[in-house]
Design an enzyme around this catalytic site. Sequence first.
Site, PDB file in Angstrom:
ATOM      1  N   ASP A 177       0.656  -1.246   0.204  1.00 56.75           N
ATOM      2  CA  ASP A 177       0.505  -0.265  -0.087  1.00 56.75           C
ATOM      3  C   ASP A 177       1.211   0.941  -0.039  1.00 56.75           C
ATOM      4  O   ASP A 177       2.052   1.341   0.720  1.00 56.75           O
ATOM      5  CB  ASP A 177      -0.903  -0.118   1.287  1.00 56.75           C
ATOM      6  CG  ASP A 177      -2.082   1.070   1.522  1.00 56.75           C
ATOM      7  OD1 ASP A 177      -2.368   1.931   0.127  1.00 56.75           O
ATOM      8  OD2 ASP A 177      -2.253   1.693   2.058  1.00 56.75           O
ATOM      9  N   SER A 178       0.329   2.657  -0.201  1.00 57.52           N
ATOM     10  CA  SER A 178       0.741   3.977  -0.518  1.00 57.52           C
ATOM     11  C   SER A 178       1.480   3.653   1.331  1.00 57.52           C
ATOM     12  O   SER A 178       2.357   4.474   1.696  1.00 57.52           O
ATOM     13  CB  SER A 178       0.439   4.551  -1.753  1.00 57.52           C
ATOM     14  OG  SER A 178      -0.887   5.206  -0.882  1.00 57.52           O
TER      15      SER A 178
ATOM     16  N   TYR B  61      -0.359   8.368  -2.403  1.00 55.93           N
ATOM     17  CA  TYR B  61      -0.355   8.059  -4.373  1.00 55.93           C
ATOM     18  C   TYR B  61      -1.789   8.954  -5.089  1.00 55.93           C
ATOM     19  O   TYR B  61      -2.000   8.912  -5.929  1.00 55.93           O
ATOM     20  CB  TYR B  61      -0.115   6.371  -4.794  1.00 55.93           C
ATOM     21  CG  TYR B  61       0.759   6.236  -4.264  1.00 55.93           C
ATOM     22  CD1 TYR B  61       1.654   6.571  -3.884  1.00 55.93           C
ATOM     23  CD2 TYR B  61       0.946   5.237  -5.007  1.00 55.93           C
ATOM     24  CE1 TYR B  61       2.907   5.966  -3.180  1.00 55.93           C
ATOM     25  CE2 TYR B  61       1.833   4.067  -5.099  1.00 55.93           C
ATOM     26  CZ  TYR B  61       3.386   4.427  -3.958  1.00 55.93           C
ATOM     27  OH  TYR B  61       4.514   3.871  -3.945  1.00 55.93           O
ATOM     28  N   GLY B  62      -2.940   9.185  -4.114  1.00 52.19           N
ATOM     29  CA  GLY B  62      -4.185   9.692  -4.699  1.00 52.19           C
ATOM     30  C   GLY B  62      -4.021  10.443  -5.851  1.00 52.19           C
ATOM     31  O   GLY B  62      -5.148  10.987  -6.356  1.00 52.19           O
TER      32      GLY B  62
ATOM     33  N   CYS C 151      -3.699  -1.219  -2.677  1.00 53.56           N
ATOM     34  CA  CYS C 151      -3.429   0.160  -2.777  1.00 53.56           C
ATOM     35  C   CYS C 151      -4.519   0.832  -3.901  1.00 53.56           C
ATOM     36  O   CYS C 151      -4.688  -0.025  -5.009  1.00 53.56           O
ATOM     37  CB  CYS C 151      -1.970   0.507  -3.048  1.00 53.56           C
ATOM     38  SG  CYS C 151      -2.518   2.706  -3.619  1.00 53.56           S
TER      39      CYS C 151
ATOM     40  N   GLU D 171      -6.539  10.227   8.958  1.00 52.09           N
ATOM     41  CA  GLU D 171      -4.920  10.689   9.952  1.00 52.09           C
ATOM     42  C   GLU D 171      -5.515  11.767  10.737  1.00 52.09           C
ATOM     43  O   GLU D 171      -4.100  11.841  11.475  1.00 52.09           O
ATOM     44  CB  GLU D 171      -3.830  11.161   8.499  1.00 52.09           C
ATOM     45  CG  GLU D 171      -3.978  10.131   7.359  1.00 52.09           C
ATOM     46  CD  GLU D 171      -3.170   9.401   7.173  1.00 52.09           C
ATOM     47  OE1 GLU D 171      -2.008  10.132   6.407  1.00 52.09           O
ATOM     48  OE2 GLU D 171      -2.587   8.385   6.879  1.00 52.09           O
TER      49      GLU D 171
ATOM     50  N   CYS E 204     -11.020   2.498  -0.727  1.00 51.09           N
ATOM     51  CA  CYS E 204      -9.458   3.235  -0.323  1.00 51.09           C
ATOM     52  C   CYS E 204      -9.619   2.443   1.308  1.00 51.09           C
ATOM     53  O   CYS E 204     -10.640   2.712   2.011  1.00 51.09           O
ATOM     54  CB  CYS E 204      -9.642   4.775  -0.246  1.00 51.09           C
ATOM     55  SG  CYS E 204      -8.273   5.686   0.369  1.00 51.09           S
ATOM     56  N   THR E 205      -8.634   2.174   1.250  1.00 53.80           N
ATOM     57  CA  THR E 205      -8.023   1.906   2.400  1.00 53.80           C
ATOM     58  C   THR E 205      -8.436   2.293   3.936  1.00 53.80           C
ATOM     59  O   THR E 205      -8.125   1.666   5.098  1.00 53.80           O
ATOM     60  CB  THR E 205      -6.185   0.770   2.620  1.00 53.80           C
ATOM     61  OG1 THR E 205      -5.760   2.300   2.189  1.00 53.80           O
ATOM     62  CG2 THR E 205      -6.162  -0.252   1.594  1.00 53.80           C
ATOM     63  N   HIS E 206      -8.980   3.536   3.808  1.00 52.84           N
ATOM     64  CA  HIS E 206      -8.347   4.709   4.816  1.00 52.84           C
ATOM     65  C   HIS E 206     -10.439   4.207   5.138  1.00 52.84           C
ATOM     66  O   HIS E 206     -10.417   4.678   6.032  1.00 52.84           O
ATOM     67  CB  HIS E 206      -8.101   5.445   4.515  1.00 52.84           C
ATOM     68  CG  HIS E 206      -6.893   6.143   4.823  1.00 52.84           C
ATOM     69  ND1 HIS E 206      -5.946   5.082   4.070  1.00 52.84           N
ATOM     70  CD2 HIS E 206      -6.271   6.682   5.186  1.00 52.84           C
ATOM     71  CE1 HIS E 206      -3.988   6.106   4.333  1.00 52.84           C
ATOM     72  NE2 HIS E 206      -4.792   6.863   5.844  1.00 52.84           N
TER      73      HIS E 206
END
Lengths: 260, 260
Positions: free
Chosen positions: A6-7, A38-39, A69, A148, A180-182
């Site tokens: 992942d980024s 990366y997005g 990612c 974040e 998105c992983t977040h």
Amino acid sequence: MIGVFDSGLGGLTVVKEIKRLMPPIKILYFGDTARLPYGEKSEEIIKKYTLAACNFLKKRKAKVIILACHSASSVALNYVRSKISLPIIDVIQAGVKAALEKTKTKRIGVIGTRATIRSGTYERVFKNYDKEVEIIARATPLLVPLVEEGWINHYITKEVLKIYLQPFKEEKIDTLLLGCTHYPLLKKLIKEIFQNKVTIVDSSEALAKSIINFSSYKKIKKRKEELIIYLTDIPPEFEKIARNFLGLLPDKIMRVSLRE
Amino acid sequence: MIGVFDSGLGGLTVVKEIKRLMPPIKILYFGDTARLPYGEKSEEIIKKYTLAACNFLKKRKAKVIILACHSASSVALNYVRSKISLPIIDVIQAGVKAALEKTKTKRIGVIGTRATIRSGTYERVFKNYDKEVEIIARATPLLVPLVEEGWINHYITKEVLKIYLQPFKEEKIDTLLLGCTHYPLLKKLIKEIFQNKVTIVDSSEALAKSIINFSSYKKIKKRKEELIIYLTDIPPEFEKIARNFLGLLPDKIMRVSLRE
């Protein structure tokens, strides 16, 4: 040995699901924390960085590589497959299949980073499986910084989500894919906004499930469970973030540097 | 020839001020857009990337280098000065001096990225000039993503600013230093929140003014005005962003890649 890329640290949500669903296995995680996110980058740069990451995992004897990612999966999957002779599992297919299983009205929403949405990959993959499905996609670039910042249950995050999700309400989707992983960390707020009328599909979970059925995985010799994390930068808030995504601290963390 | 370095495009606010205040001059701008933002990275990585950027500008015959990036100035200035034999002007000194000229109560607030605030550089530089000044500093990591989303006059941005700025109201500061190149775009909203009771110091403006008085600058041969922009990635929204920061489009834009 499974390699996960992942980024940043968001891909740890996939690792968490793999650990929950699978027998003990060794996992190598590579996070390009020095160069994330990366997005917002161009396709060319995302391809270059993703290839470097996959080569790194291959050198360390990963037998399967998981692109956790979404930006990398959307933009660089075919490119990396053409360059690397390992099975590469992307996060898009799994999420798309899971969303198609859930939808009844065939009106599906997708949220993701600018790079993911701009690539149009989700639309293409959905249409490959089912030409009749209607996809409404929207870039939601503030969600990663909000997660974040730790504002996971914050009223500001809820307000931002209301703005971002309004078009999906108007379009009357019945399923929303978190691209998105977040975003799985925001699942609770998203459900509230849709008043539970929309099914939320978490790609991390779908991806982990798809790996169990993956033939190459079955051939992998099971060993002692181990999680090694390689990062191109170790942010000072690393422990806090890792705990948010993973629910625990990994066995080993190493900082590494990649040649460009 | 002036070299200007920033992690992204925010440093173009400094270029804009230089162009406004100075006679025609050639400016080389280097933006590390492939690896931005710096504000959340570790000191070690920021030092490494900043040195690479300065070497890049030196090779292209810059005679002075301006570190427009607050995170790089906070963390990497001494390191880069020890490695490169050019005059390097940082964005911190200029902002600090400007803030000290404005303050009456000697209670000054500073906002910036996590890396900038964590470094404690602003406090140290302020104390060098005046031991009696009280500095209240706070990291405001959502402001850059909000500016990049284009939400410059948005009510969400105003709400986020209210949360971030509340402690400064309680501390009764009379001057607020904007410690990031993106923040001047939010000056209007910030003034509203403080109801014009606090003086806002824009480091980009202060920095541009300080260059005019810089001795090496006076020795630089004036030539045809030219602005060349080197970026490690050209984001698709580049034109829109450049226009926001710079008010115009540059003469030349080139994508370059740096060895790590």
